[in-house]
Design an enzyme around this catalytic site. Structure first.
Site, short mmCIF file in Angstrom:
data_model
loop_
_atom_site.label_atom_id
_atom_site.label_comp_id
_atom_site.label_asym_id
_atom_site.label_seq_id
_atom_site.Cartn_x
_atom_site.Cartn_y
_atom_site.Cartn_z
CG ASP A 15 -1.90 1.10 1.25
OD1 ASP A 15 -2.64 1.30 0.29
OD2 ASP A 15 -1.80 1.84 2.49
CD GLU A 40 -1.87 2.66 -3.46
OE1 GLU A 40 -3.19 2.69 -3.70
OE2 GLU A 40 -1.82 2.65 -2.37
#
Length: 413
Positions: free
Chosen positions: A332, A369
């Protein structure tokens, strides 16, 4: 009317049609090709590559031609771990032009957008044509044996019926709990296989203070609301029996403010966990984009590296280990991990995590990401690849909402 200009433009990309080996070994010579329409006016092609920081040139050879175009070949010598290259085009009517990853240019341009060949270990073969399906566990499926949500809801949660609408209130959206669980996903693997899915990507499964769980309270256990550690093992085992892969989702940039590290750090200024977080000039902790519930991890801390990556039971390794371990991680906000002010250890974090993945699972995948231009962060020795928002998602959105594109209603008329 179709714009004829692209038909006159020379072209090269990283596909098999243009690059003979996209994952070369150090020292290997790789044949690369460029397609040159006759309408471009180009009659001569050279390859320019950068070796040890210095450009060098070699002529390309025309290997095929028809009424519309010619194909030219040259060799890139992979002397460095990352080798940038472009094409120099010339002709009596075209003059000198440079072809790099952003297209054809009438002047020499910086190297940042050059094509690249990388000699670091490539991603695992299974990932190259994977069909990935993202699952938000709370809202995918409830298992047949799942208890009522009201019986398992933590103190932060607002229990919801399975058919209740999802709230649009920003301050409530993360607290609404529908009670989906990991066994529910396992019971619907038939559905995913019918869709053609080969890889299941789970958003975070650690205990947290929200249904999205990007604010982890620990990295050492699976949320009991989802079924706990054994439910994750059952899901991965069932997926592997079908030949499916499973990716986890890890927040290396931050934890939640309920995380055991952060609670210890806030309770006792002398606690060893205190150096795992960043603090500003006032002594307050730094949070992700100013969200107080998401304190930002300090990746210059040796204990962070130990607990996340390096120790035999470190987070990254623990959940990948064994036959029922995950097949890799999605990271993330990886673009912000290890970056704050003058601190930038992002590449070091990526390399440590890559090493932990590969040492634990030789065919493990590491995907980052990245919310904008990722080109400076993907040199092949860290993240295997990125969620390409700037290269795919946003261009697709732009194409879909372009004012010249017919809307469904007008198309029906």
């Amino acid at each position: 009317m179709t714009d004829p200009a692209p038909l006159r433009r020379p072209h090269h990309d990283g596909s098999a049609l243009y690059v003979a080996d996209p994952a070369p070994r150090p020292g290997q010579r790789v044949t690369v090709r460029v397609r040159v329409p006759h309408a471009s006016g180009v009659t001569e092609v050279h390859l320019r590559q950068v070796t040890d920081g210095e450009p060098e040139f070699r002529p390309a050879t025309r290997v095929a031609s028809d009424d519309l175009e010619s194909w030219w070949e040259a060799e890139v010598v992979c002397h460095n771990p990352v080798t940038g290259y472009r094409f120099v085009l010339s002709g009596e009517t075209s003059g000198y032009q440079w072809l790099n990853g952003t297209g054809v240019h009438d002047r020499d341009v910086p190297d940042a957008a050059d094509f690249r060949l990388v000699t670091h270990d490539p991603p695992p073969d299974w990932a190259l044509d994977a069909v990935v399906y993202q699952v938000y566990p709370d809202r995918f499926a409830r298992s047949a044996a799942a208890p009522p949500v009201t019986q398992v809801a933590p103190d932060w949660a607002i229990p919801a019926g399975w058919d209740d609408p999802v709230t649009a209130e920003p301050h409530l959206a993360g607290r609404q709990l529908f009670g989906g669980d990991l066994d529910g996903i396992a019971e619907h693997l038939d559905h995913l296989e019918r869709l053609g899915v080969t890889t299941l990507y789970l958003t975070p499964f650690f205990p947290a203070g929200s249904s999205h769980r990007y604010d982890a309270a620990t990295f050492d256990a699976v949320d009991p609301v989802l079924g706990g550690d054994e439910a994750l093992r059952r899901l991965v085992r069932a997926a592997h029996e079908r030949g499916l892969r499973v990716l986890g989702d890890l927040t290396t940039n931050h934890t939640g403010d309920r995380h055991e590290w952060f609670v210890a750090a806030q309770t006792d200024p002398a606690a060893p966990e205190r150096d795992r977080y960043l603090y500003d000039e006032t002594g307050d902790y730094v949070s992700w984009l100013g969200v107080p519930s998401l304190p930002k991890i300090d990746h210059e801390s040796t204990s962070v590296a130990e607990r996340l990556f390096d120790a035999p039971d470190a987070t990254v390794r623990r959940w990948l280990a064994g036959p029922d371990g995950l097949d890799g991680w999605r990271v993330d906000v990886a673009n912000m991990t290890g970056r704050w002010g003058a601190q930038d250890v992002n590449h070091e974090v990526a390399r440590r995590m890559r090493r932990a993945v590969q040492e634990t699972r030789a065919d493990g995948l590491l995907i980052a990401e990245h919310c904008h231009d990722h080109s400076r962060d993907v040199d092949g020795d860290g993240w295997h690849g990125v969620m390409n928002y700037s290269g795919f998602t946003r261009p697709l959105w732009t194409w879909l909402r372009h004012p010249a594109r017919p809307r469904a209603s007008s198309a029906r008329r």
